[in-house]
Design a protein around this motif. Structure first.
Motif, PDB file in Angstrom:
ATOM      1  N   LEU A  67       0.800  -1.221   0.000  1.00  0.00           N
ATOM      2  CA  LEU A  67       0.000   0.000   0.000  1.00  0.00           C
ATOM      3  C   LEU A  67       0.836   1.276   0.000  1.00  0.00           C
ATOM      4  N   ALA A  68       1.905   1.298   0.773  1.00  0.00           N
ATOM      5  CA  ALA A  68       2.717   2.514   0.870  1.00  0.00           C
ATOM      6  C   ALA A  68       3.493   2.790  -0.418  1.00  0.00           C
ATOM      7  N   GLN A  69       3.589   1.815  -1.299  1.00  0.00           N
ATOM      8  CA  GLN A  69       4.328   1.992  -2.543  1.00  0.00           C
ATOM      9  C   GLN A  69       3.414   2.177  -3.744  1.00  0.00           C
ATOM     10  N   GLU A  71       0.316   4.130  -5.917  1.00  0.00           N
ATOM     11  CA  GLU A  71      -0.474   5.331  -6.136  1.00  0.00           C
ATOM     12  C   GLU A  71      -1.928   4.947  -5.869  1.00  0.00           C
ATOM     13  N   PRO A  72      -2.758   5.876  -5.410  1.00  0.00           N
ATOM     14  CA  PRO A  72      -4.159   5.533  -5.156  1.00  0.00           C
ATOM     15  C   PRO A  72      -4.853   4.866  -6.348  1.00  0.00           C
ATOM     16  N   ALA A  73      -4.539   5.288  -7.570  1.00  0.00           N
ATOM     17  CA  ALA A  73      -5.175   4.696  -8.755  1.00  0.00           C
ATOM     18  C   ALA A  73      -4.793   3.229  -8.939  1.00  0.00           C
ATOM     19  N   GLU A  74      -3.628   2.826  -8.423  1.00  0.00           N
ATOM     20  CA  GLU A  74      -3.226   1.430  -8.522  1.00  0.00           C
ATOM     21  C   GLU A  74      -4.060   0.544  -7.603  1.00  0.00           C
ATOM     22  N   ILE A  75      -4.758   1.159  -6.669  1.00  0.00           N
ATOM     23  CA  ILE A  75      -5.608   0.417  -5.748  1.00  0.00           C
ATOM     24  C   ILE A  75      -7.072   0.538  -6.160  1.00  0.00           C
ATOM     25  N   ALA A  76      -7.543   1.761  -6.309  1.00  0.00           N
ATOM     26  CA  ALA A  76      -8.968   2.000  -6.551  1.00  0.00           C
ATOM     27  C   ALA A  76      -9.324   2.108  -8.024  1.00  0.00           C
ATOM     28  N   GLY A  77      -8.355   2.177  -8.908  1.00  0.00           N
ATOM     29  CA  GLY A  77      -8.626   2.289 -10.328  1.00  0.00           C
ATOM     30  C   GLY A  77      -8.577   3.734 -10.802  1.00  0.00           C
ATOM     31  N   VAL A  78      -8.689   3.892 -12.111  1.00  0.00           N
ATOM     32  CA  VAL A  78      -8.630   5.207 -12.739  1.00  0.00           C
ATOM     33  C   VAL A  78     -10.033   5.600 -13.177  1.00  0.00           C
ATOM     34  N   HIS A  79     -10.447   6.786 -12.782  1.00  0.00           N
ATOM     35  CA  HIS A  79     -11.770   7.301 -13.174  1.00  0.00           C
ATOM     36  C   HIS A  79     -11.641   8.115 -14.465  1.00  0.00           C
ATOM     37  N   PHE A  80     -12.634   7.947 -15.342  1.00  0.00           N
ATOM     38  CA  PHE A  80     -12.646   8.731 -16.574  1.00  0.00           C
ATOM     39  C   PHE A  80     -14.096   8.989 -16.961  1.00  0.00           C
ATOM     40  N   PRO A  81     -14.345  10.101 -17.680  1.00  0.00           N
ATOM     41  CA  PRO A  81     -15.728  10.410 -18.077  1.00  0.00           C
ATOM     42  C   PRO A  81     -16.152   9.543 -19.251  1.00  0.00           C
ATOM     43  N   ASP A  82     -17.355   9.011 -19.155  1.00  0.00           N
ATOM     44  CA  ASP A  82     -17.967   8.262 -20.254  1.00  0.00           C
ATOM     45  C   ASP A  82     -18.873   9.244 -20.983  1.00  0.00           C
ATOM     46  N   LYS A  83     -18.474   9.637 -22.190  1.00  0.00           N
ATOM     47  CA  LYS A  83     -19.216  10.661 -22.932  1.00  0.00           C
ATOM     48  C   LYS A  83     -20.627  10.208 -23.297  1.00  0.00           C
ATOM     49  N   GLU A  84     -20.819   8.914 -23.482  1.00  0.00           N
ATOM     50  CA  GLU A  84     -22.138   8.411 -23.860  1.00  0.00           C
ATOM     51  C   GLU A  84     -23.141   8.512 -22.718  1.00  0.00           C
ATOM     52  N   ASN A 112      -0.816  -0.360   8.034  1.00  0.00           N
ATOM     53  CA  ASN A 112      -0.790   0.691   9.053  1.00  0.00           C
ATOM     54  C   ASN A 112       0.408   1.628   8.885  1.00  0.00           C
ATOM     55  N   ALA A 113       0.956   1.695   7.680  1.00  0.00           N
ATOM     56  CA  ALA A 113       2.128   2.547   7.445  1.00  0.00           C
ATOM     57  C   ALA A 113       1.757   4.020   7.595  1.00  0.00           C
ATOM     58  N   PRO A 114       2.636   4.788   8.235  1.00  0.00           N
ATOM     59  CA  PRO A 114       2.362   6.219   8.333  1.00  0.00           C
ATOM     60  C   PRO A 114       2.439   6.844   6.942  1.00  0.00           C
ATOM     61  N   GLY A 115       1.624   7.838   6.715  1.00  0.00           N
ATOM     62  CA  GLY A 115       1.672   8.551   5.443  1.00  0.00           C
ATOM     63  C   GLY A 115       0.733   8.022   4.378  1.00  0.00           C
ATOM     64  N   LEU A 116      -0.016   6.961   4.664  1.00  0.00           N
ATOM     65  CA  LEU A 116      -0.984   6.505   3.669  1.00  0.00           C
ATOM     66  C   LEU A 116      -2.074   7.568   3.527  1.00  0.00           C
ATOM     67  N   THR A 117      -2.533   7.777   2.305  1.00  0.00           N
ATOM     68  CA  THR A 117      -3.598   8.748   2.089  1.00  0.00           C
ATOM     69  C   THR A 117      -4.926   8.180   2.576  1.00  0.00           C
ATOM     70  N   LYS A 118      -5.896   9.048   2.710  1.00  0.00           N
ATOM     71  CA  LYS A 118      -7.238   8.593   3.101  1.00  0.00           C
ATOM     72  C   LYS A 118      -7.801   7.631   2.059  1.00  0.00           C
ATOM     73  N   LEU A 119      -7.472   7.849   0.801  1.00  0.00           N
ATOM     74  CA  LEU A 119      -7.948   6.944  -0.251  1.00  0.00           C
ATOM     75  C   LEU A 119      -7.325   5.564  -0.101  1.00  0.00           C
TER      76      LEU A 119
END
Length: 153
Positions: A67-69, A71-84, A112-119
């Motif tokens: 987790l400490a290594q 990026e949040p997107a590597e855990i929760a995924g990447v959000h993008f707009p669906d134009k349709e 429980n590493a210090p510095g993890l983001t809320k995400l």
């Protein structure tokens, strides 16, 4: 001016601490019973090795998420707009898709590493407590082992 120095004593042994072999037996039993388990120990005590060993014993593909290594997107995924649809969509990480479609062994290290983001924390807790992330649900036979260091480490 004199300075007083105090020597830091090593912490007293924890009577609840287990050796590697004992931990292997206990953690294996907990995971096989369907319980998500959190393993704490100092760096270098074999938490990651134990996770790999148990995944092999259970014949499950091993997914090691530090987790400490990440990026949040590597855990929760990447959000993008669906134009349709005019809504946001999520491209989930490959490991999450794999663990939702077939059994696997998820090792969430540095929980429980210090510095993890809320995400980071929210995603890890949703995985460990709810066995899902967003609207993706883990396969019912997926095993989850979380690990972290002791507070003093």
């Amino acid at each position: 001016m004199s300075r007083t120095t105090t020597s830091k004593r090593p912490p007293a042994p924890d009577p609840m601490a287990l050796g590697y072999a004992e931990a292997s037996t206990v953690v294996s039993a907990l995971l096989r019973s369907g319980m998500t388990t959190f393993l704490r120990g100092s760096p270098g005590t074999g938490k990651s090795s134990l996770a790999r060993q148990l995944a092999a014993e259970m014949s499950l593909p091993f997914f090691d998420i530090r987790l400490a290594q990440c990026e949040p997107a590597e855990i929760a995924g990447v959000h993008f707009p669906d134009k349709e649809t005019g809504m946001l969509r999520v491209y989930p990480p490959a490991w999450l898709t794999a663990l939702c479609t077939a059994p696997g062994f998820l090792f969430l290290d540095e929980l429980n590493a210090p510095g993890l983001t809320k995400l980071h924390q929210a995603a890890a807790l949703q995985l460990t407590l709810d066995r899902r992330l967003g609207d993706m649900t883990l396969h019912p036979q997926t095993v989850i082992l979380a690990a972290g260091n002791l507070e003093d480490d």
